[in-house]
Every structure is written in structure tokens, then in C-alpha cells.
Design a protein around this motif. Structure first.
Motif, PDB file in Angstrom:
ATOM      1  N   SER A  48       4.387  10.077  -7.201  1.00  0.00           N
ATOM      2  CA  SER A  48       5.432  10.359  -8.185  1.00  0.00           C
ATOM      3  C   SER A  48       4.838  10.579  -9.583  1.00  0.00           C
ATOM      4  O   SER A  48       5.388  11.323 -10.384  1.00  0.00           O
ATOM      5  CB  SER A  48       6.451   9.224  -8.224  1.00  0.00           C
ATOM      6  OG  SER A  48       5.903   8.075  -8.803  1.00  0.00           O
ATOM      7  N   MET A  49       3.726   9.959  -9.890  1.00  0.00           N
ATOM      8  CA  MET A  49       3.085  10.146 -11.186  1.00  0.00           C
ATOM      9  C   MET A  49       2.375  11.480 -11.286  1.00  0.00           C
ATOM     10  O   MET A  49       2.185  12.000 -12.373  1.00  0.00           O
ATOM     11  CB  MET A  49       2.082   9.007 -11.441  1.00  0.00           C
ATOM     12  CG  MET A  49       2.720   7.640 -11.584  1.00  0.00           C
ATOM     13  SD  MET A  49       3.907   7.562 -12.911  1.00  0.00           S
ATOM     14  CE  MET A  49       2.849   7.472 -14.306  1.00  0.00           C
ATOM     15  N   MET A  50       1.975  12.074 -10.156  1.00  0.00           N
ATOM     16  CA  MET A  50       1.270  13.345 -10.150  1.00  0.00           C
ATOM     17  C   MET A  50       2.214  14.514 -10.351  1.00  0.00           C
ATOM     18  O   MET A  50       1.794  15.588 -10.739  1.00  0.00           O
ATOM     19  CB  MET A  50       0.474  13.510  -8.860  1.00  0.00           C
ATOM     20  CG  MET A  50      -0.689  12.593  -8.774  1.00  0.00           C
ATOM     21  SD  MET A  50      -1.556  12.960  -7.256  1.00  0.00           S
ATOM     22  CE  MET A  50      -2.856  11.794  -7.345  1.00  0.00           C
ATOM     23  N   LYS A  51       3.444  14.350 -10.102  1.00  0.00           N
ATOM     24  CA  LYS A  51       4.388  15.449 -10.197  1.00  0.00           C
ATOM     25  C   LYS A  51       4.790  15.714 -11.583  1.00  0.00           C
ATOM     26  O   LYS A  51       4.859  15.204 -12.548  1.00  0.00           O
ATOM     27  CB  LYS A  51       5.614  15.185  -9.337  1.00  0.00           C
ATOM     28  CG  LYS A  51       5.283  15.240  -7.884  1.00  0.00           C
ATOM     29  CD  LYS A  51       6.569  15.041  -7.100  1.00  0.00           C
ATOM     30  CE  LYS A  51       6.261  15.093  -5.620  1.00  0.00           C
ATOM     31  NZ  LYS A  51       7.430  14.993  -4.825  1.00  0.00           N
ATOM     32  N   SER A  54       0.834  -1.210   0.000  1.00  0.00           N
ATOM     33  CA  SER A  54       0.000   0.000   0.000  1.00  0.00           C
ATOM     34  C   SER A  54       0.867   1.256   0.000  1.00  0.00           C
ATOM     35  O   SER A  54       0.572   2.222  -0.723  1.00  0.00           O
ATOM     36  CB  SER A  54      -0.913   0.016   1.230  1.00  0.00           C
ATOM     37  OG  SER A  54      -1.851  -1.015   1.150  1.00  0.00           O
ATOM     38  N   LYS A  55       1.925   1.271   0.790  1.00  0.00           N
ATOM     39  CA  LYS A  55       2.820   2.434   0.831  1.00  0.00           C
ATOM     40  C   LYS A  55       3.475   2.649  -0.530  1.00  0.00           C
ATOM     41  O   LYS A  55       3.582   3.781  -1.009  1.00  0.00           O
ATOM     42  CB  LYS A  55       3.898   2.248   1.907  1.00  0.00           C
ATOM     43  CG  LYS A  55       3.393   2.416   3.311  1.00  0.00           C
ATOM     44  CD  LYS A  55       4.518   2.230   4.323  1.00  0.00           C
ATOM     45  CE  LYS A  55       4.003   2.349   5.734  1.00  0.00           C
ATOM     46  NZ  LYS A  55       5.068   2.138   6.727  1.00  0.00           N
ATOM     47  N   LEU A  56       3.925   1.587  -1.160  1.00  0.00           N
ATOM     48  CA  LEU A  56       4.541   1.705  -2.481  1.00  0.00           C
ATOM     49  C   LEU A  56       3.545   2.230  -3.517  1.00  0.00           C
ATOM     50  O   LEU A  56       3.906   3.050  -4.369  1.00  0.00           O
ATOM     51  CB  LEU A  56       5.108   0.357  -2.935  1.00  0.00           C
ATOM     52  CG  LEU A  56       6.368  -0.119  -2.212  1.00  0.00           C
ATOM     53  CD1 LEU A  56       6.728  -1.539  -2.639  1.00  0.00           C
ATOM     54  CD2 LEU A  56       7.520   0.830  -2.482  1.00  0.00           C
ATOM     55  N   ASP A  57       2.309   1.760  -3.433  1.00  0.00           N
ATOM     56  CA  ASP A  57       1.281   2.269  -4.349  1.00  0.00           C
ATOM     57  C   ASP A  57       1.073   3.765  -4.156  1.00  0.00           C
ATOM     58  O   ASP A  57       0.964   4.521  -5.134  1.00  0.00           O
ATOM     59  CB  ASP A  57      -0.050   1.532  -4.148  1.00  0.00           C
ATOM     60  CG  ASP A  57      -0.069   0.157  -4.776  1.00  0.00           C
ATOM     61  OD1 ASP A  57       0.822  -0.126  -5.605  1.00  0.00           O
ATOM     62  OD2 ASP A  57      -0.977  -0.632  -4.434  1.00  0.00           O
ATOM     63  N   ARG A  58       1.010   4.223  -2.906  1.00  0.00           N
ATOM     64  CA  ARG A  58       0.825   5.656  -2.627  1.00  0.00           C
ATOM     65  C   ARG A  58       2.011   6.465  -3.150  1.00  0.00           C
ATOM     66  O   ARG A  58       1.848   7.525  -3.750  1.00  0.00           O
ATOM     67  CB  ARG A  58       0.623   5.895  -1.127  1.00  0.00           C
ATOM     68  CG  ARG A  58      -0.757   5.494  -0.631  1.00  0.00           C
ATOM     69  CD  ARG A  58      -1.031   6.023   0.781  1.00  0.00           C
ATOM     70  NE  ARG A  58      -0.050   5.590   1.775  1.00  0.00           N
ATOM     71  CZ  ARG A  58      -0.139   4.476   2.500  1.00  0.00           C
ATOM     72  NH1 ARG A  58      -1.161   3.656   2.320  1.00  0.00           N
ATOM     73  NH2 ARG A  58       0.782   4.190   3.383  1.00  0.00           N
ATOM     74  N   MET A  59       3.221   5.927  -2.921  1.00  0.00           N
ATOM     75  CA  MET A  59       4.426   6.629  -3.389  1.00  0.00           C
ATOM     76  C   MET A  59       4.448   6.700  -4.922  1.00  0.00           C
ATOM     77  O   MET A  59       4.800   7.735  -5.501  1.00  0.00           O
ATOM     78  CB  MET A  59       5.687   5.929  -2.877  1.00  0.00           C
ATOM     79  CG  MET A  59       5.892   6.087  -1.380  1.00  0.00           C
ATOM     80  SD  MET A  59       7.241   5.064  -0.727  1.00  0.00           S
ATOM     81  CE  MET A  59       8.631   5.783  -1.552  1.00  0.00           C
ATOM     82  N   PHE A  60       4.035   5.633  -5.562  1.00  0.00           N
ATOM     83  CA  PHE A  60       4.002   5.615  -7.022  1.00  0.00           C
ATOM     84  C   PHE A  60       2.995   6.642  -7.552  1.00  0.00           C
ATOM     85  O   PHE A  60       3.278   7.379  -8.498  1.00  0.00           O
ATOM     86  CB  PHE A  60       3.656   4.209  -7.518  1.00  0.00           C
ATOM     87  CG  PHE A  60       3.548   4.094  -8.998  1.00  0.00           C
ATOM     88  CD1 PHE A  60       4.689   4.135  -9.793  1.00  0.00           C
ATOM     89  CD2 PHE A  60       2.317   3.965  -9.619  1.00  0.00           C
ATOM     90  CE1 PHE A  60       4.600   4.040 -11.169  1.00  0.00           C
ATOM     91  CE2 PHE A  60       2.219   3.871 -10.989  1.00  0.00           C
ATOM     92  CZ  PHE A  60       3.367   3.897 -11.767  1.00  0.00           C
ATOM     93  N   ARG A  61       1.833   6.709  -6.937  1.00  0.00           N
ATOM     94  CA  ARG A  61       0.813   7.675  -7.366  1.00  0.00           C
ATOM     95  C   ARG A  61       1.301   9.099  -7.190  1.00  0.00           C
ATOM     96  O   ARG A  61       1.060   9.967  -8.019  1.00  0.00           O
ATOM     97  CB  ARG A  61      -0.484   7.446  -6.597  1.00  0.00           C
ATOM     98  CG  ARG A  61      -1.214   6.204  -7.043  1.00  0.00           C
ATOM     99  CD  ARG A  61      -2.588   6.082  -6.393  1.00  0.00           C
ATOM    100  NE  ARG A  61      -3.131   4.766  -6.667  1.00  0.00           N
ATOM    101  CZ  ARG A  61      -3.529   3.914  -5.767  1.00  0.00           C
ATOM    102  NH1 ARG A  61      -3.486   4.221  -4.482  1.00  0.00           N
ATOM    103  NH2 ARG A  61      -4.004   2.743  -6.120  1.00  0.00           N
TER     104      ARG A  61
END
Length: 92
Positions: A89-92, A80-87
Motif C-alpha cells: 500500500s505504501m508503494m502505490k 508477516s501478511k500485514l507487513d507485506r500488505m502495508f508495504r
């Protein structure tokens, strides 16, 4: 009547002669009983050891299952943490 009495005495004598167990027969039987008692004792000891081993295995299995559940929960949390971090990073 006399024949019946003679026949009765003959049958009684034969019954006593044939029906009696000798001392060696009794000793042999006692030896067999003692041997069976020893075997039963050995089987009981083996079954007690098997029960103890099964209980220990059950305890270890329960412990392993608990550890696996904790590992699965930790894995889900990391995922879950990795998914949040990935999201993020994609928003930036």
C-alpha cells in the motif's frame, strides 16, 4: 556358691515377672499396629491420587503449551501478511 544360686534364681524370677508382656499389652500393641496400617493405607491412597492429578496437570500443560506455540506461529504469519500488505500500500 549358695548365695550365687539364690541370687540367680531371684534375678531369673524378677526377669520373668518384669519382662513378660500381658495379654492387654499385646492387644494394645496390635491395636496400634492396625491403626498404623490404616494410616499407611490412607497415605498411600492420597499419594496415588496426588500422582494421578500431577500427571493429568502435566498432560494439560503440555497441551496448552502446544496450543500456545500454534497461536504464536499463526500470529507471526498474520503479522508477516500485514507487513507485506502495508508495504504494497505504501508503494502505490
Amino acid at each position: 556358691m549358695m548365695k550365687a544360686t539364690k541370687l540367680g534364681i531371684l534375678l531369673l524370677s524378677a526377669g520373668l515377672t518384669v519382662g513378660c508382656a500381658s495379654k492387654s499389652d499385646l492387644n494394645n500393641l496390635q491395636t496400634q499396629v492396625d491403626g498404623l496400617k490404616a494410616e499407611v493405607s490412607s497415605v498411600k491412597s492420597t499419594s496415588d491420587e496426588a500422582l494421578s492429578a500431577a500427571q493429568a496437570a502435566e498432560s494439560k500443560a503440555a497441551s496448552a503449551e502446544s496450543a500456545a506455540r500454534r497461536a504464536a506461529a499463526a500470529s507471526e504469519e498474520v503479522n508477516s501478511k500485514l507487513d507485506r500488505m502495508f508495504r504494497k500500500s505504501m508503494m502505490k
